[in-house]
Write an enzyme that holds these catalytic residues in place. Sequence first.
Site, short mmCIF file in Angstrom:
data_model
loop_
_atom_site.label_atom_id
_atom_site.label_comp_id
_atom_site.label_asym_id
_atom_site.label_seq_id
_atom_site.Cartn_x
_atom_site.Cartn_y
_atom_site.Cartn_z
N HIS A 144 43.86 -6.69 -11.26
CA HIS A 144 44.16 -6.82 -9.84
C HIS A 144 43.98 -8.25 -9.35
O HIS A 144 43.40 -9.08 -10.03
CB HIS A 144 43.31 -5.85 -8.99
CG HIS A 144 41.85 -6.16 -8.99
ND1 HIS A 144 40.96 -5.54 -9.83
CD2 HIS A 144 41.11 -7.02 -8.24
CE1 HIS A 144 39.74 -5.99 -9.60
NE2 HIS A 144 39.80 -6.90 -8.64
N GLU A 161 43.27 -5.95 -4.24
CA GLU A 161 41.96 -5.68 -3.64
C GLU A 161 41.82 -6.58 -2.42
O GLU A 161 41.89 -7.81 -2.54
CB GLU A 161 40.84 -5.97 -4.63
CG GLU A 161 39.45 -5.88 -4.05
CD GLU A 161 38.39 -6.37 -5.02
OE1 GLU A 161 37.35 -6.87 -4.54
OE2 GLU A 161 38.58 -6.26 -6.24
N HIS A 193 51.02 -17.95 -3.63
CA HIS A 193 51.54 -16.76 -2.96
C HIS A 193 51.40 -15.55 -3.88
O HIS A 193 51.17 -15.68 -5.06
CB HIS A 193 53.00 -16.94 -2.55
CG HIS A 193 53.93 -17.14 -3.70
ND1 HIS A 193 54.25 -18.38 -4.19
CD2 HIS A 193 54.61 -16.25 -4.48
CE1 HIS A 193 55.09 -18.25 -5.22
NE2 HIS A 193 55.32 -16.96 -5.41
N GLU A 198 55.69 -13.73 -1.03
CA GLU A 198 57.10 -13.89 -1.36
C GLU A 198 57.71 -12.51 -1.56
O GLU A 198 57.22 -11.71 -2.35
CB GLU A 198 57.25 -14.69 -2.65
CG GLU A 198 58.69 -14.86 -3.09
CD GLU A 198 58.84 -15.61 -4.39
OE1 GLU A 198 59.98 -15.98 -4.72
OE2 GLU A 198 57.82 -15.81 -5.10
#
Length: 131
Positions: free
Chosen positions: A6, A57, A75, A124
């Site tokens: 993550h 998270e 990003h 994005e």
Amino acid sequence: MATFLHTMVRITDPERSRAFYEALGFRFSRDMDIVRDGELEATNYFFSIGDSENVLELTYNHDGRTYEIGTAYGHIAVGVDDLDGALARLQREHGIEPERPPYRVTEGGSRICFVRDPDDYRIELIERRSH
């Protein structure tokens, strides 16, 4: 063998952030309180998308601190089926405008667009369908 699990970003308003990421297609999975020395220190909010479980998270620290994104952050990229629809939904439901109108980096490439989440992180959006 390594496995991607993550990405974590710090947030300042859990409700606004949750609504924003759900509008992008993320599914809230669960939250987890972090308690240290009997005090609630932080809450982690986990989100899934598509078949990928708990890949985002969002961490809210309860001590009221603020953050600077810094110059190293780039990003998060999210694939969407309908870029125009996603942008319209973000504008209508969250007042979020794109940095500039959708465009293609290369001729025939995917249409993309950048928006900012409630904490000013760049996201994005990449249209994943062919036209």
